[in-house]
Motif scaffolding. Structure first.
Motif, short mmCIF file in Angstrom:
data_model
loop_
_atom_site.label_atom_id
_atom_site.label_comp_id
_atom_site.label_asym_id
_atom_site.label_seq_id
_atom_site.Cartn_x
_atom_site.Cartn_y
_atom_site.Cartn_z
N TYR A 113 2.80 -16.50 5.36
CA TYR A 113 3.39 -15.15 5.45
C TYR A 113 4.45 -14.97 4.36
O TYR A 113 4.55 -13.89 3.75
CB TYR A 113 4.03 -14.92 6.81
CG TYR A 113 3.09 -15.00 7.99
CD1 TYR A 113 1.72 -14.80 7.85
CD2 TYR A 113 3.58 -15.28 9.27
CE1 TYR A 113 0.87 -14.88 8.94
CE2 TYR A 113 2.74 -15.36 10.37
CZ TYR A 113 1.39 -15.16 10.20
OH TYR A 113 0.55 -15.25 11.29
N THR A 116 2.76 -14.45 1.06
CA THR A 116 2.16 -13.11 1.03
C THR A 116 3.22 -12.05 0.75
O THR A 116 3.03 -11.16 -0.09
CB THR A 116 1.44 -12.82 2.35
OG1 THR A 116 0.39 -13.78 2.56
CG2 THR A 116 0.83 -11.42 2.36
N TRP A 117 4.34 -12.15 1.47
CA TRP A 117 5.45 -11.21 1.24
C TRP A 117 5.95 -11.31 -0.19
O TRP A 117 6.18 -10.29 -0.86
CB TRP A 117 6.59 -11.53 2.22
CG TRP A 117 7.87 -10.84 1.87
CD1 TRP A 117 8.24 -9.57 2.17
CD2 TRP A 117 8.96 -11.42 1.11
NE1 TRP A 117 9.48 -9.29 1.66
CE2 TRP A 117 9.95 -10.40 0.99
CE3 TRP A 117 9.18 -12.65 0.52
CZ2 TRP A 117 11.16 -10.61 0.32
CZ3 TRP A 117 10.37 -12.86 -0.16
CH2 TRP A 117 11.34 -11.87 -0.25
N LYS A 137 -4.60 -8.65 -3.38
CA LYS A 137 -3.82 -8.10 -2.28
C LYS A 137 -4.64 -8.06 -0.99
O LYS A 137 -4.15 -8.41 0.09
CB LYS A 137 -3.33 -6.69 -2.63
CG LYS A 137 -2.44 -6.06 -1.57
CD LYS A 137 -1.81 -4.77 -2.08
CE LYS A 137 -2.84 -3.69 -2.32
NZ LYS A 137 -2.22 -2.38 -2.67
N THR A 138 -5.91 -7.65 -1.11
CA THR A 138 -6.79 -7.61 0.06
C THR A 138 -7.03 -9.02 0.59
O THR A 138 -7.05 -9.24 1.81
CB THR A 138 -8.12 -6.94 -0.30
OG1 THR A 138 -7.88 -5.68 -0.90
CG2 THR A 138 -8.97 -6.75 0.95
N TRP A 141 -4.18 -10.10 2.70
CA TRP A 141 -4.24 -9.49 4.04
C TRP A 141 -5.23 -10.23 4.93
O TRP A 141 -4.98 -10.43 6.12
CB TRP A 141 -4.60 -8.01 3.94
CG TRP A 141 -3.44 -7.14 3.59
CD1 TRP A 141 -3.28 -6.36 2.48
CD2 TRP A 141 -2.24 -6.96 4.36
NE1 TRP A 141 -2.07 -5.72 2.51
CE2 TRP A 141 -1.41 -6.07 3.66
CE3 TRP A 141 -1.79 -7.47 5.58
CZ2 TRP A 141 -0.16 -5.67 4.13
CZ3 TRP A 141 -0.54 -7.09 6.06
CH2 TRP A 141 0.26 -6.20 5.34
N TYR A 142 -6.35 -10.67 4.36
CA TYR A 142 -7.29 -11.46 5.15
C TYR A 142 -6.69 -12.81 5.52
O TYR A 142 -6.97 -13.34 6.61
CB TYR A 142 -8.60 -11.66 4.38
CG TYR A 142 -9.49 -10.45 4.37
CD1 TYR A 142 -9.79 -9.77 5.56
CD2 TYR A 142 -10.05 -9.97 3.19
CE1 TYR A 142 -10.60 -8.65 5.56
CE2 TYR A 142 -10.87 -8.85 3.18
CZ TYR A 142 -11.14 -8.19 4.37
OH TYR A 142 -11.95 -7.08 4.38
N VAL A 144 -3.57 -13.28 6.26
CA VAL A 144 -2.72 -12.97 7.41
C VAL A 144 -3.57 -12.72 8.65
O VAL A 144 -3.26 -13.21 9.75
CB VAL A 144 -1.83 -11.75 7.10
CG1 VAL A 144 -1.06 -11.30 8.34
CG2 VAL A 144 -0.85 -12.08 5.96
N ILE A 145 -4.65 -11.95 8.49
CA ILE A 145 -5.52 -11.65 9.64
C ILE A 145 -6.12 -12.93 10.21
O ILE A 145 -6.23 -13.09 11.43
CB ILE A 145 -6.64 -10.67 9.20
CG1 ILE A 145 -6.05 -9.29 8.93
CG2 ILE A 145 -7.72 -10.56 10.29
CD1 ILE A 145 -7.03 -8.32 8.27
N TRP A 182 -10.16 -14.48 2.60
CA TRP A 182 -9.08 -14.99 1.74
C TRP A 182 -9.60 -15.72 0.52
O TRP A 182 -9.28 -15.36 -0.62
CB TRP A 182 -8.16 -15.83 2.60
CG TRP A 182 -7.31 -16.88 1.98
CD1 TRP A 182 -7.19 -18.17 2.39
CD2 TRP A 182 -6.39 -16.75 0.88
NE1 TRP A 182 -6.28 -18.85 1.62
CE2 TRP A 182 -5.77 -18.00 0.68
CE3 TRP A 182 -6.05 -15.70 0.02
CZ2 TRP A 182 -4.84 -18.24 -0.32
CZ3 TRP A 182 -5.11 -15.93 -0.98
CH2 TRP A 182 -4.52 -17.18 -1.14
#
Length: 404
Positions: A113, A116-117, A137-138, A141-142, A144-145, A182
């Motif tokens: 995380y 990612t941030w 970027k996508t 998000w994957y 994180v998901i 990811w």
């Protein structure tokens, strides 16, 4: 910042993964003093989170974030990440899923995380409108998901137990968004960055179509991960829709690239380009396997014969993700690829994959079983740590040579 040292650490994890894999294979044929499941957890976590994760995030930092001039913050993230990885590497073989391994696994989630941030906050403005960054970027998000899976495992184990379908579903949810989301989108983002730097331009509508199909495929192929427990037929239909969408996405990808293969061949070192061709061929095999897995009979067959699943996962991680990652690390001059490594690795991959899939087909079609199968598989698996040792020691102890 010397990012080669960071990749050296990632390669050390790669070597540890290869050695643990051999121990797991020999466990079947001889008595060894460790818990198989515990070491399996260490093997899988170190492969995904130690070697592949560090390799990809180091590339993302080098390409998109090094100009943000936040090296101290990145170093802190890198150090925190490695504390969590080393913790998992030590605790999983000792206790499996228990207090300390769960603590370090949780710390890794926070590390991911944090990265990612960091990436989304500090990426320079001139990258934000690039298609390559859109993919990166996508992919984050994957990442994180995917962590939803590990977060749910504790609750599932406490309430429903490890035999519940939700336990395996949580694991498959995590794996799906790791490799289909990811890993693959991040590697695609790096590839499109290379094209952008070479001045290659694609029609915006073609990129949009590819991006939408790709993400539609990622989301809907998730249903293929739950077919093992025989859900309602609508799950099979949705999984098939996802597999078709992903196939169409990569057809669009091929159409985008087909006129630029000569430039790719010229841009990449011969050994790196060779690895990319292997990854491309195996990607086609992966897409076909996904299509077939949406058929109820095939889905049930894969559940009954675990070697199909093991072979598929090794094909994705070893044959597609790792080969592509190595090619990109070579392109950005973060590693060298010795010829001896390439051929030893290919030998290890092809022979062990053949045996794994042959066993599955033999059990399915009642074919003759290979004599001393498990011993042969274990012996051939020795090629993996030999290959990775060559890669590791050539990169750590020998100076970089332009002709490698």
């Amino acid at each position: 910042m010397n990012l080669k040292k960071h990749i050296g650490i990632a390669l050390a994890y790669f070597l540890a993964v290869a050695l643990m894999g051999v121990l797991l294979r020999f466990y079947v044929v001889t008595s060894l003093p460790f818990n198989y499941k515990y070491l399996l957890h260490a093997h899988s976590h170190t492969a995904l989170l130690g070697w592949i994760y560090l390799g990809i995030t180091t590339l993302i930092y080098k390409i998109f974030l090094s100009s943000a001039e936040k090296p101290k913050l990145y170093k802190r993230i890198f150090l925190f990440t490695n504390v969590s990885i080393m913790g998992m590497l030590i605790t999983f073989p000792i206790q499996g899923y228990a207090l300390f391994s769960i603590i370090f696994s949780t710390l890794f989630l926070f590390a991911s995380y944090w990265f990612t941030w960091f990436a989304m906050k500090y990426v320079p403005q001139h990258f934000k409108n690039r298609f390559s960054w859109k993919l990166i970027k996508t992919s984050l998000w994957y990442l994180v998901i995917s962590s939803i899976g590990p977060w749910t495992i504790g609750g599932v184990m406490a309430t429903l137990g490890p035999e519940s379908i939700w336990y395996k579903t949580s694991i498959y949810f995590y794996l799906h968004f790791q490799y289909n989301g990811w890993f693959i989108l991040a590697l695609l983002g790096i590839l499109f960055y290379i094209f952008e730097e070479k001045g290659i331009q694609f029609k915006p509508e073609k990129l949009k179509s590819f991006f939408l199909l790709l993400n539609f495929g990622v989301l809907f192929t998730l249903f293929l991960s739950v077919l093992w427990f025989g859900p309602p037929i609508v799950f099979y239909v949705l999984g098939l829709v996802g597999a078709v969408a992903q196939g169409l996405a990569f057809y669009e990808f091929y159409m985008l690239l087909k006129d630029h293969f000569p430039l790719m061949k010229k841009s990449f070192a011969p050994r790196a380009f060779f690895l990319l061709k292997i990854a491309g061929g195996l990607l086609v095999a992966k897409l076909l396997m996904q299509l077939f897995s949406a058929i109820p009979y095939v889905a049930n067959l894969a559940f009954q014969l675990k070697d199909f699943v093991i072979g598929y996962l090794h094909l994705v991680f070893l044959g597609i993700v790792i080969t592509t990652l190595l090619a990109f690390l070579k392109y950005f001059k973060l590693i060298k690829l010795p010829k001896s490594f390439i051929w030893t690795f290919i030998f290890a991959f092809t022979t062990t994959e053949f045996l794994i899939f042959y066993k599955a087909f033999a059990l399915w079609l009642k074919l003759p079983f290979i004599s001393n199968y498990y011993m042969l598989l274990a012996i051939l698996s020795l090629s993996f740590p030999i290959a990775v040792s060559i890669l590791f020691f050539k990169n750590i102890f020998l100076k970089y040579s332009k002709n490698m």
